[in-house]
Design a protein around this motif. Structure first.
Motif, PDB file in Angstrom:
ATOM      1  N   LEU A 230      21.933  20.445  -4.154  1.00  0.00           N
ATOM      2  CA  LEU A 230      23.062  20.936  -3.367  1.00  0.00           C
ATOM      3  C   LEU A 230      23.490  22.312  -3.876  1.00  0.00           C
ATOM      4  O   LEU A 230      23.356  22.606  -5.069  1.00  0.00           O
ATOM      5  CB  LEU A 230      24.231  19.959  -3.445  1.00  0.00           C
ATOM      6  N   PRO A 231      23.998  23.172  -2.994  1.00  0.00           N
ATOM      7  CA  PRO A 231      24.393  24.519  -3.411  1.00  0.00           C
ATOM      8  C   PRO A 231      25.381  24.545  -4.577  1.00  0.00           C
ATOM      9  O   PRO A 231      25.252  25.373  -5.483  1.00  0.00           O
ATOM     10  CB  PRO A 231      25.018  25.114  -2.152  1.00  0.00           C
TER      11      PRO A 231
ATOM     12  N   LEU B 188      24.625  26.369  -8.110  1.00  0.00           N
ATOM     13  CA  LEU B 188      25.524  27.380  -8.665  1.00  0.00           C
ATOM     14  C   LEU B 188      25.925  27.024 -10.091  1.00  0.00           C
ATOM     15  O   LEU B 188      25.864  27.872 -10.991  1.00  0.00           O
ATOM     16  CB  LEU B 188      26.766  27.534  -7.777  1.00  0.00           C
ATOM     17  N   LEU B 189      26.296  25.783 -10.316  1.00  0.00           N
ATOM     18  CA  LEU B 189      26.671  25.344 -11.671  1.00  0.00           C
ATOM     19  C   LEU B 189      25.501  25.458 -12.640  1.00  0.00           C
ATOM     20  O   LEU B 189      25.662  25.881 -13.782  1.00  0.00           O
ATOM     21  CB  LEU B 189      27.192  23.914 -11.645  1.00  0.00           C
TER      22      LEU B 189
ATOM     23  N   LEU C  96      22.844  27.504 -12.452  1.00  0.00           N
ATOM     24  CA  LEU C  96      22.551  28.911 -12.728  1.00  0.00           C
ATOM     25  C   LEU C  96      23.600  29.533 -13.651  1.00  0.00           C
ATOM     26  O   LEU C  96      23.261  30.281 -14.571  1.00  0.00           O
ATOM     27  CB  LEU C  96      22.441  29.695 -11.420  1.00  0.00           C
ATOM     28  N   CYS C  97      24.866  29.222 -13.396  1.00  0.00           N
ATOM     29  CA  CYS C  97      25.934  29.732 -14.273  1.00  0.00           C
ATOM     30  C   CYS C  97      25.811  29.143 -15.673  1.00  0.00           C
ATOM     31  O   CYS C  97      26.099  29.816 -16.658  1.00  0.00           O
ATOM     32  CB  CYS C  97      27.301  29.435 -13.670  1.00  0.00           C
ATOM     33  N   GLY C  98      25.354  27.906 -15.754  1.00  0.00           N
ATOM     34  CA  GLY C  98      25.136  27.265 -17.054  1.00  0.00           C
ATOM     35  C   GLY C  98      24.012  27.912 -17.846  1.00  0.00           C
ATOM     36  O   GLY C  98      23.937  27.770 -19.066  1.00  0.00           O
ATOM     37  N   GLN C  99      23.130  28.631 -17.158  1.00  0.00           N
ATOM     38  CA  GLN C  99      22.054  29.354 -17.834  1.00  0.00           C
ATOM     39  C   GLN C  99      22.500  30.729 -18.308  1.00  0.00           C
ATOM     40  O   GLN C  99      21.712  31.470 -18.881  1.00  0.00           O
ATOM     41  CB  GLN C  99      20.846  29.510 -16.894  1.00  0.00           C
ATOM     42  N   GLY C 100      23.753  31.071 -18.015  1.00  0.00           N
ATOM     43  CA  GLY C 100      24.293  32.337 -18.489  1.00  0.00           C
ATOM     44  C   GLY C 100      24.455  33.398 -17.417  1.00  0.00           C
ATOM     45  O   GLY C 100      24.877  34.514 -17.713  1.00  0.00           O
ATOM     46  N   LEU C 101      24.106  33.072 -16.159  1.00  0.00           N
ATOM     47  CA  LEU C 101      24.297  34.053 -15.093  1.00  0.00           C
ATOM     48  C   LEU C 101      25.770  34.124 -14.713  1.00  0.00           C
ATOM     49  O   LEU C 101      26.482  33.126 -14.805  1.00  0.00           O
ATOM     50  CB  LEU C 101      23.495  33.666 -13.853  1.00  0.00           C
ATOM     51  N   SER C 102      26.191  35.288 -14.265  1.00  0.00           N
ATOM     52  CA  SER C 102      27.553  35.395 -13.744  1.00  0.00           C
ATOM     53  C   SER C 102      27.590  34.686 -12.390  1.00  0.00           C
ATOM     54  O   SER C 102      26.552  34.486 -11.743  1.00  0.00           O
ATOM     55  CB  SER C 102      27.945  36.864 -13.569  1.00  0.00           C
ATOM     56  N   LYS C 103      28.783  34.341 -11.948  1.00  0.00           N
ATOM     57  CA  LYS C 103      28.922  33.682 -10.655  1.00  0.00           C
ATOM     58  C   LYS C 103      28.386  34.596  -9.556  1.00  0.00           C
ATOM     59  O   LYS C 103      27.718  34.140  -8.632  1.00  0.00           O
ATOM     60  CB  LYS C 103      30.385  33.321 -10.397  1.00  0.00           C
ATOM     61  N   ARG C 104      28.651  35.874  -9.660  1.00  0.00           N
ATOM     62  CA  ARG C 104      28.176  36.838  -8.660  1.00  0.00           C
ATOM     63  C   ARG C 104      26.653  36.874  -8.619  1.00  0.00           C
ATOM     64  O   ARG C 104      26.055  36.844  -7.548  1.00  0.00           O
ATOM     65  CB  ARG C 104      28.722  38.229  -8.950  1.00  0.00           C
ATOM     66  N   ASP C 105      25.998  36.957  -9.792  1.00  0.00           N
ATOM     67  CA  ASP C 105      24.536  36.973  -9.827  1.00  0.00           C
ATOM     68  C   ASP C 105      23.953  35.706  -9.211  1.00  0.00           C
ATOM     69  O   ASP C 105      22.986  35.764  -8.447  1.00  0.00           O
ATOM     70  CB  ASP C 105      24.022  37.123 -11.261  1.00  0.00           C
TER      71      ASP C 105
ATOM     72  N   MET D 166      21.323  32.979  -4.675  1.00  0.00           N
ATOM     73  CA  MET D 166      21.354  31.883  -3.707  1.00  0.00           C
ATOM     74  C   MET D 166      21.422  32.398  -2.274  1.00  0.00           C
ATOM     75  O   MET D 166      20.859  31.784  -1.371  1.00  0.00           O
ATOM     76  CB  MET D 166      22.530  30.956  -4.003  1.00  0.00           C
ATOM     77  N   SER D 167      22.087  33.522  -2.049  1.00  0.00           N
ATOM     78  CA  SER D 167      22.209  34.041  -0.684  1.00  0.00           C
ATOM     79  C   SER D 167      20.864  34.520  -0.150  1.00  0.00           C
ATOM     80  O   SER D 167      20.627  34.487   1.056  1.00  0.00           O
ATOM     81  CB  SER D 167      23.248  35.158  -0.617  1.00  0.00           C
ATOM     82  N   VAL D 168      19.980  34.939  -1.023  1.00  0.00           N
ATOM     83  CA  VAL D 168      18.637  35.338  -0.602  1.00  0.00           C
ATOM     84  C   VAL D 168      17.902  34.128  -0.029  1.00  0.00           C
ATOM     85  O   VAL D 168      17.136  34.242   0.922  1.00  0.00           O
ATOM     86  CB  VAL D 168      17.848  35.948  -1.782  1.00  0.00           C
ATOM     87  N   ASP D 169      18.170  32.950  -0.584  1.00  0.00           N
ATOM     88  CA  ASP D 169      17.531  31.719  -0.126  1.00  0.00           C
ATOM     89  C   ASP D 169      18.166  31.159   1.138  1.00  0.00           C
ATOM     90  O   ASP D 169      17.587  30.293   1.783  1.00  0.00           O
ATOM     91  CB  ASP D 169      17.649  30.631  -1.203  1.00  0.00           C
TER      92      ASP D 169
END
Length: 81
Positions: free
Chosen positions: A21-22, A26-27, A29-38, A43-46
């Motif tokens: 689920l999106p 998001l959680l 990816l952010c848990g891997q150290g990415l910013s929410k924006r990144d 995800m928007s590309v997908d």
């Protein structure tokens, strides 16, 4: 009681086959150290696409490509590349 166990097994099989689920993506990816924006840009590309990385159909999109590239690497460096 058998019907309930069968229904539970059926639901569990469906859950295993469902894509992530999106909000979970998001959680993760952010848990891997990415910013929410990144994470949101990735995800928007997908969004709404079935074309995978390298043009392969149904093989995952930008997030799947990111996941494959970031294994063993710094995720922030990969996302900014």
């Amino acid at each position: 009681m058998t019907g309930i166990l069968t229904l539970t097994g059926y639901i569990n099989r469906i859950r295993q086959d469902m894509p992530e689920l999106p909000s979970t993506t998001l959680l993760r990816l952010c848990g891997q150290g990415l910013s929410k924006r990144d994470a949101e840009v990735l995800m928007s590309v997908d969004s709404g696409r079935e074309v995978g990385f390298d043009g392969e159909l149904g093989k995952g999109g930008a997030v799947a490509y990111f996941d494959s590239l970031s294994k063993g690497r710094d995720p922030k460096v990969v996302v900014n590349w």
